[in-house]
Design a protein around this motif. Structure first.
Motif, PDB file in Angstrom:
ATOM      1  N   SER A   9     125.890  56.921   2.610  1.00  0.00           N
ATOM      2  CA  SER A   9     124.526  56.475   2.350  1.00  0.00           C
ATOM      3  C   SER A   9     124.598  55.194   1.559  1.00  0.00           C
ATOM      4  N   ALA A  10     124.079  54.077   2.251  1.00  0.00           N
ATOM      5  CA  ALA A  10     124.109  52.639   1.559  1.00  0.00           C
ATOM      6  C   ALA A  10     122.530  52.506   1.262  1.00  0.00           C
ATOM      7  N   ALA A  11     122.452  51.851   0.301  1.00  0.00           N
ATOM      8  CA  ALA A  11     120.851  51.303  -0.100  1.00  0.00           C
ATOM      9  C   ALA A  11     120.841  50.197  -0.591  1.00  0.00           C
ATOM     10  N   CYS A  12     119.583  49.353  -0.393  1.00  0.00           N
ATOM     11  CA  CYS A  12     119.200  48.011  -0.945  1.00  0.00           C
ATOM     12  C   CYS A  12     117.927  48.197  -1.448  1.00  0.00           C
ATOM     13  N   TYR A  13     117.807  47.345  -2.605  1.00  0.00           N
ATOM     14  CA  TYR A  13     116.415  47.825  -3.035  1.00  0.00           C
ATOM     15  C   TYR A  13     116.075  46.389  -3.691  1.00  0.00           C
ATOM     16  N   HIS A  14     114.990  46.094  -4.275  1.00  0.00           N
ATOM     17  CA  HIS A  14     114.142  44.878  -4.990  1.00  0.00           C
ATOM     18  C   HIS A  14     115.018  45.107  -6.382  1.00  0.00           C
ATOM     19  N   ARG A  15     115.125  43.790  -6.990  1.00  0.00           N
ATOM     20  CA  ARG A  15     115.962  43.702  -8.239  1.00  0.00           C
ATOM     21  C   ARG A  15     114.981  44.495  -9.417  1.00  0.00           C
ATOM     22  N   ASP A  16     113.691  44.534  -9.161  1.00  0.00           N
ATOM     23  CA  ASP A  16     112.795  45.011 -10.006  1.00  0.00           C
ATOM     24  C   ASP A  16     112.733  46.712 -10.226  1.00  0.00           C
ATOM     25  N   LEU A  17     113.365  47.246  -9.186  1.00  0.00           N
ATOM     26  CA  LEU A  17     113.682  48.611  -9.365  1.00  0.00           C
ATOM     27  C   LEU A  17     115.051  48.946 -10.077  1.00  0.00           C
ATOM     28  N   GLU A  18     115.809  48.067 -10.531  1.00  0.00           N
ATOM     29  CA  GLU A  18     117.154  48.368 -11.185  1.00  0.00           C
ATOM     30  C   GLU A  18     117.060  49.417 -12.116  1.00  0.00           C
TER      31      GLU A  18
ATOM     32  N   PRO B  57     104.202  46.647  -5.650  1.00  0.00           N
ATOM     33  CA  PRO B  57     104.893  47.405  -4.795  1.00  0.00           C
ATOM     34  C   PRO B  57     106.293  46.737  -4.209  1.00  0.00           C
ATOM     35  N   THR B  58     107.523  47.770  -4.325  1.00  0.00           N
ATOM     36  CA  THR B  58     108.962  47.243  -4.298  1.00  0.00           C
ATOM     37  C   THR B  58     109.590  47.995  -3.210  1.00  0.00           C
ATOM     38  N   THR B  59     110.473  47.427  -2.380  1.00  0.00           N
ATOM     39  CA  THR B  59     111.064  48.196  -1.517  1.00  0.00           C
ATOM     40  C   THR B  59     112.399  48.632  -1.511  1.00  0.00           C
ATOM     41  N   LEU B  60     112.706  49.665  -1.097  1.00  0.00           N
ATOM     42  CA  LEU B  60     114.002  50.493  -0.761  1.00  0.00           C
ATOM     43  C   LEU B  60     114.525  50.714   0.643  1.00  0.00           C
ATOM     44  N   PHE B  61     115.653  50.297   1.113  1.00  0.00           N
ATOM     45  CA  PHE B  61     116.053  50.571   2.407  1.00  0.00           C
ATOM     46  C   PHE B  61     117.455  51.449   2.309  1.00  0.00           C
ATOM     47  N   VAL B  62     117.380  52.504   3.118  1.00  0.00           N
ATOM     48  CA  VAL B  62     118.297  53.301   2.978  1.00  0.00           C
ATOM     49  C   VAL B  62     118.927  53.513   4.444  1.00  0.00           C
ATOM     50  N   TYR B  63     120.327  53.396   4.484  1.00  0.00           N
ATOM     51  CA  TYR B  63     120.977  53.527   5.615  1.00  0.00           C
ATOM     52  C   TYR B  63     121.973  54.610   5.520  1.00  0.00           C
ATOM     53  N   THR B  64     122.015  55.722   6.657  1.00  0.00           N
ATOM     54  CA  THR B  64     122.741  56.647   6.349  1.00  0.00           C
ATOM     55  C   THR B  64     123.445  57.056   7.728  1.00  0.00           C
TER      56      THR B  64
ATOM     57  N   LEU C  58     118.486  54.077   9.546  1.00  0.00           N
ATOM     58  CA  LEU C  58     117.791  53.218   8.495  1.00  0.00           C
ATOM     59  C   LEU C  58     116.313  53.565   8.395  1.00  0.00           C
ATOM     60  N   ARG C  59     116.041  53.985   7.178  1.00  0.00           N
ATOM     61  CA  ARG C  59     114.669  54.374   6.657  1.00  0.00           C
ATOM     62  C   ARG C  59     114.099  53.513   5.602  1.00  0.00           C
ATOM     63  N   TYR C  60     112.837  53.331   5.670  1.00  0.00           N
ATOM     64  CA  TYR C  60     112.212  52.473   4.670  1.00  0.00           C
ATOM     65  C   TYR C  60     111.246  53.197   3.379  1.00  0.00           C
ATOM     66  N   VAL C  61     111.323  52.653   2.337  1.00  0.00           N
ATOM     67  CA  VAL C  61     110.576  53.243   1.136  1.00  0.00           C
ATOM     68  C   VAL C  61     109.878  52.000   0.448  1.00  0.00           C
ATOM     69  N   VAL C  62     108.645  52.035   0.156  1.00  0.00           N
ATOM     70  CA  VAL C  62     107.728  51.309  -0.590  1.00  0.00           C
ATOM     71  C   VAL C  62     107.373  51.931  -1.821  1.00  0.00           C
TER      72      VAL C  62
ATOM     73  N   ALA D 199     105.828  57.425  -6.922  1.00  0.00           N
ATOM     74  CA  ALA D 199     105.008  57.480  -5.757  1.00  0.00           C
ATOM     75  C   ALA D 199     105.564  56.279  -4.913  1.00  0.00           C
ATOM     76  N   HIS D 200     105.865  56.804  -3.654  1.00  0.00           N
ATOM     77  CA  HIS D 200     106.339  55.971  -2.565  1.00  0.00           C
ATOM     78  C   HIS D 200     105.847  56.135  -1.242  1.00  0.00           C
ATOM     79  N   ILE D 201     105.871  55.087  -0.557  1.00  0.00           N
ATOM     80  CA  ILE D 201     105.551  55.096   0.870  1.00  0.00           C
ATOM     81  C   ILE D 201     106.603  55.307   1.758  1.00  0.00           C
ATOM     82  N   MET D 202     106.695  56.332   2.511  1.00  0.00           N
ATOM     83  CA  MET D 202     107.857  56.727   3.492  1.00  0.00           C
ATOM     84  C   MET D 202     107.383  56.191   4.965  1.00  0.00           C
ATOM     85  N   ILE D 203     108.625  55.547   5.210  1.00  0.00           N
ATOM     86  CA  ILE D 203     108.360  55.073   6.689  1.00  0.00           C
ATOM     87  C   ILE D 203     109.664  55.562   7.278  1.00  0.00           C
ATOM     88  N   SER D 204     109.730  56.382   8.261  1.00  0.00           N
ATOM     89  CA  SER D 204     111.002  57.028   8.809  1.00  0.00           C
ATOM     90  C   SER D 204     110.774  56.887  10.257  1.00  0.00           C
TER      91      SER D 204
END
Length: 194
Positions: A78-87, A125-132, A149-153, A185-190
């Motif tokens: 599981s690798a993830a990338c996200y906007h720096r404001d989520l750090e 709104p800030t994005t997270l990308f998850v690759y599993t 790859l799935r997406y979360v906002v 709270a987040h928007i899931m896009i799978s």
């Protein structure tokens, strides 16, 4: 004396195994960037792991994206990338897991901290990308096959009513809201798995 020597050998063997298990910085960077949008990869900051299971900076970036390599000490990829404001949110989760906390306990603690003003969530709104992937799909040299790859906002405190989103997906890749009305709270896009 014999027992002390055995313990010393076991400790050395464990350290050697841990060091062998951690991919090189180059491999970790390559794998972490699999979660990033193509136009963000070159400028992303990348975190990875060292032999002591610590999260370390592998590459300082120039854009707003932070990528986290797969944790080699856990099953699955599981690798993830996200906007720096989520750090702050992500870092706090890592710290709580290191303390032995899990799942709902982490969620509840972060919720309390956000409400108390100790933990700040992004205002936009800030994005997270998850690759599993499965462990057997991780290839030498940093390749991964059959990844997903799935997406979360993240939209803190958004609700189904404020967004018009359903509480569960009703079709392939349909966005939906998870943990509505909370800091998380987040928007899931799978997308459908192929």
């Amino acid at each position: 004396m014999k027992r002390y020597f055995s313990l010393l050998l076991c400790s050395a063997a464990f350290t050697a195994c841990a060091q062998q298990k951690v991919p090189t910085a180059e491999v970790q960077i390559k794998q972490a960037l699999l979660a990033a949008p193509a136009d963000k990869r070159a400028g992303a900051t990348v975190y990875g792991y060292d032999a002591n299971k610590e999260v370390v900076v592998l590459r300082k970036g120039t854009n707003e994206l932070i990528c986290l390599a797969d944790n080699p000490f856990e099953a699955g990829f599981s690798a993830a990338c996200y906007h720096r404001d989520l750090e702050p949110f992500m870092q706090r989760g890592r710290a709580l897991r290191k303390e032995g906390k899990q799942g709902r306990e982490i969620f509840d603690l972060r919720e309390q901290e956000v409400k108390a003003g100790k933990l700040v969530m992004p205002k936009q709104p800030t994005t997270l990308f998850v690759y599993t992937a499965k462990d057997e799909d991780v290839e030498g040299g940093g390749g991964v096959k059959n990844g997903y790859l799935r997406y979360v906002v993240y939209v803190p405190y958004a609700t189904a009513e404020s967004t018009g989103l359903p509480l569960k997906p009703e079709g392939p890749a349909m966005p939906w809201i998870m943990d509505p009305g909370t800091h998380g709270a987040h928007i899931m896009i799978s997308p459908p798995k192929q």
